[in-house]
Design a protein around this motif. Sequence first.
Motif, PDB file in Angstrom:
ATOM      1  N   THR A 195     -14.466 -25.736 -23.422  1.00 26.53           N
ATOM      2  CA  THR A 195     -14.173 -26.136 -21.988  1.00 26.53           C
ATOM      3  C   THR A 195     -13.559 -25.621 -20.161  1.00 26.53           C
ATOM      4  N   SER A 196     -12.435 -25.163 -20.530  1.00 25.35           N
ATOM      5  CA  SER A 196     -11.394 -24.644 -19.630  1.00 25.35           C
ATOM      6  C   SER A 196     -12.775 -24.090 -18.604  1.00 25.35           C
ATOM      7  N   ARG A 197     -13.373 -22.908 -19.169  1.00 32.00           N
ATOM      8  CA  ARG A 197     -14.431 -22.440 -18.341  1.00 32.00           C
ATOM      9  C   ARG A 197     -15.212 -23.581 -17.772  1.00 32.00           C
ATOM     10  N   ASP A 198     -15.719 -24.564 -18.293  1.00 32.11           N
ATOM     11  CA  ASP A 198     -16.894 -25.349 -17.788  1.00 32.11           C
ATOM     12  C   ASP A 198     -16.293 -26.023 -16.602  1.00 32.11           C
ATOM     13  N   LEU A 199     -14.860 -26.547 -17.299  1.00 35.08           N
ATOM     14  CA  LEU A 199     -14.301 -27.047 -15.783  1.00 35.08           C
ATOM     15  C   LEU A 199     -13.834 -25.686 -14.702  1.00 35.08           C
ATOM     16  N   SER A 200     -13.926 -24.637 -14.692  1.00 33.69           N
ATOM     17  CA  SER A 200     -13.761 -23.644 -13.874  1.00 33.69           C
ATOM     18  C   SER A 200     -15.103 -23.215 -12.906  1.00 33.69           C
ATOM     19  N   SER A 238     -18.097 -25.204  -8.921  1.00 36.54           N
ATOM     20  CA  SER A 238     -19.412 -25.953  -8.110  1.00 36.54           C
ATOM     21  C   SER A 238     -19.842 -26.747  -6.408  1.00 36.54           C
ATOM     22  N   ARG A 239     -18.433 -27.536  -6.696  1.00 39.03           N
ATOM     23  CA  ARG A 239     -17.539 -28.235  -5.596  1.00 39.03           C
ATOM     24  C   ARG A 239     -18.112 -29.573  -5.657  1.00 39.03           C
ATOM     25  N   ASN A 240     -19.600 -29.641  -6.437  1.00 38.82           N
ATOM     26  CA  ASN A 240     -20.139 -31.371  -6.039  1.00 38.82           C
ATOM     27  C   ASN A 240     -20.799 -30.780  -7.477  1.00 38.82           C
TER      28      ASN A 240
END
Length: 364
Positions: free
Chosen positions: A70-75, A80-82
């Motif tokens: 999940t931390s990779r998803d958050l990164s 992606s900023r949006n």
Amino acid sequence: MACETDFDCPGTQICYSNVGWSDADPFCECSSWYGWTGFPECGSLGPHAKLALFIHICEAFVCFCFLLATSRDLSFILRSRNITRSKSTTYFSLLFSSSGILFYFIWKLTDIALISTPEKNTAEIAGDDEKYHQFVVVKRVFIVLTVICLIFSTLHISLMWLEIAHSTDNFVIGRNAKFQTYKRKVFVIECVYCLILSITAGLGYFYLIVVIAFPFIFGTGISYTIGYVRLRKLIRANIAETSMENTNQRAHFLKVILSVKKTTEGVVLAVYLMLASGLVYSILILLDWRQFSPVNKISMIYLINEIFIFAILWALSIVWIFSHNSFHGFSNSYSRSSQLMSASDSKTPTSIRAEPSLEDNQSL
């Protein structure tokens, strides 16, 4: 020592009366729910406590692995900023399932700390004559948060399926009145459910949380089953209308239906496991759990409770996997399928309808 309530017993001991596994009068003993031994101090971990500790550590480790991913998803999200409109539902489903796993992880850490500190089993809750561990209130908060995230994430998966269905059938989702109505209904259900659970927990009626969750859990199982059947028929129809030469489009459709199939089967099995184990657990609690939890032995009712808890993690994990895969390109896959189908419709006569191959049908 004779007793009437837990607080008639010294230290961390609790009161047992009219239990079938002992002929003694009401007496004080170590808590068999957690499996502590070493009467009268009750400071040792018996076989049941060691088994429970092992189960909690394994569940916490599984959650930790999901949280790393999940931390990779958050990164990825931060870079992606949006979030595009087409991925917003996927994002929220991933957010709720990830939050549920995080709360479940903290819940399991609390369980580990709870079993490891029997000397803290001295707390009193207003209006109750049972002794509680000092960490129980913290644990219950994260139980409520986990269950809320479970319901929210599964409801958002159903929205993702509608997006897949509409995209596959060449509908513009943003302009579809039925889809927007369903989204509003999901939002209302989430708010009502969250409000009911929050009020119940705030009043201290934690034992009612499972009862309140039952209708939502049962409804989830039914809606997933119906939704999967309808979505499968829709995509199979689109496969049948796809020309045999357009292998990319057929591959995308098959990928969608197989992924939905696996998610449905996993969530429905987890839901029905929750219902079965939760029902048995509730009945045994009403009959008095101490009847089914002899001292110095592995507690049957505790294991049934752990089956219910494991099913929660199972459902959260399946929803997280589907949301994770969708967020990292799977949603683009079915969007491309829609574009491919639109292009093929403009070139292929409507009279040409290729039947799906035997291999495709077996996959479905």
